[in-house]
Design a protein around this motif. Sequence first.
Motif, PDB file in Angstrom:
ATOM      1  N   TYR A  37       0.856  -1.252  -0.353  1.00 47.93           N
ATOM      2  CA  TYR A  37       0.064   0.042   0.212  1.00 47.93           C
ATOM      3  C   TYR A  37       0.874   1.061   0.053  1.00 47.93           C
ATOM      4  N   LYS A  46      -0.002  -2.558 -10.414  1.00 49.66           N
ATOM      5  CA  LYS A  46      -0.883  -3.710  -9.980  1.00 49.66           C
ATOM      6  C   LYS A  46      -0.296  -4.531  -8.828  1.00 49.66           C
ATOM      7  N   SER A 108     -13.381 -10.400   2.846  1.00 41.69           N
ATOM      8  CA  SER A 108     -13.859  -9.277   2.126  1.00 41.69           C
ATOM      9  C   SER A 108     -13.587  -9.437   0.629  1.00 41.69           C
ATOM     10  N   MET A 109     -12.573 -10.320   0.284  1.00 44.68           N
ATOM     11  CA  MET A 109     -12.267 -10.245  -1.398  1.00 44.68           C
ATOM     12  C   MET A 109     -12.879 -11.621  -1.621  1.00 44.68           C
ATOM     13  N   MET A 120      -5.249  -7.138  -8.060  1.00 41.01           N
ATOM     14  CA  MET A 120      -5.824  -5.900  -7.831  1.00 41.01           C
ATOM     15  C   MET A 120      -5.138  -4.522  -8.421  1.00 41.01           C
ATOM     16  N   LYS A 121      -6.278  -3.630  -8.844  1.00 41.69           N
ATOM     17  CA  LYS A 121      -5.508  -2.290  -9.811  1.00 41.69           C
ATOM     18  C   LYS A 121      -4.676  -1.717  -8.743  1.00 41.69           C
ATOM     19  N   ASP A 123      -5.533   1.136  -7.598  1.00 41.40           N
ATOM     20  CA  ASP A 123      -6.295   1.688  -6.628  1.00 41.40           C
ATOM     21  C   ASP A 123      -6.806   0.742  -5.761  1.00 41.40           C
ATOM     22  N   PHE A 124      -6.398  -0.439  -5.780  1.00 38.64           N
ATOM     23  CA  PHE A 124      -6.645  -1.531  -4.736  1.00 38.64           C
ATOM     24  C   PHE A 124      -7.933  -1.838  -4.829  1.00 38.64           C
ATOM     25  N   LYS A 125      -8.536  -1.962  -6.092  1.00 39.89           N
ATOM     26  CA  LYS A 125      -9.817  -2.391  -6.440  1.00 39.89           C
ATOM     27  C   LYS A 125      -9.687  -3.844  -6.893  1.00 39.89           C
ATOM     28  N   THR A 126     -10.289  -4.847  -6.682  1.00 38.86           N
ATOM     29  CA  THR A 126     -10.081  -6.224  -7.147  1.00 38.86           C
ATOM     30  C   THR A 126     -10.490  -6.253  -8.839  1.00 38.86           C
TER      31      THR A 126
END
Length: 150
Positions: A37, A46, A108-109, A120-121, A123-126
């Motif tokens: 992060y 990524k 959560s994933m 993940m991208k 931006d931390f979106k799956t």
Amino acid sequence: MRIRVFALSAVIFLATSAFIINDDKKEIKWLSIEEAYKLNQKEPRKIFIDVYTDWCGWCKKMDRDTFSDPEVAKFVNENFYAVKMDAEDQDKIILAQDTTTQQMLARSMGVSGYPTIVYMKEDFKTIHVVPGYQKADAFLKNLESVLEWE
């Protein structure tokens, strides 16, 4: 005599430097989710997360056979932040001022089996969740296709 000693020293230095540089490419540089992060804030990439458990035999096989493949390691280190995440770890971690655990993140994933790779991208979106063991060649194809996602 000084020239020989200097030349020998230079050869030894270059040989060990090449070994260190090449060795870096042979192993995946694993990070914690917090480290990935922080690095991603400075240099977006990524991310792929290896979600595992200590008791998972297929996870150990993937470590031994897939993640230790030199081509896989080189490609990962050049293009991704690689994260190891223990799906049963309940120690607190802080991401973007949110407190959670690796166990809660895995849930959560949508991770329900092991090993599971979560892509993940920046931006931390799956992007994609891939459950199960993957051989090195299949894993490399997945990594290459993930790079094309926007």
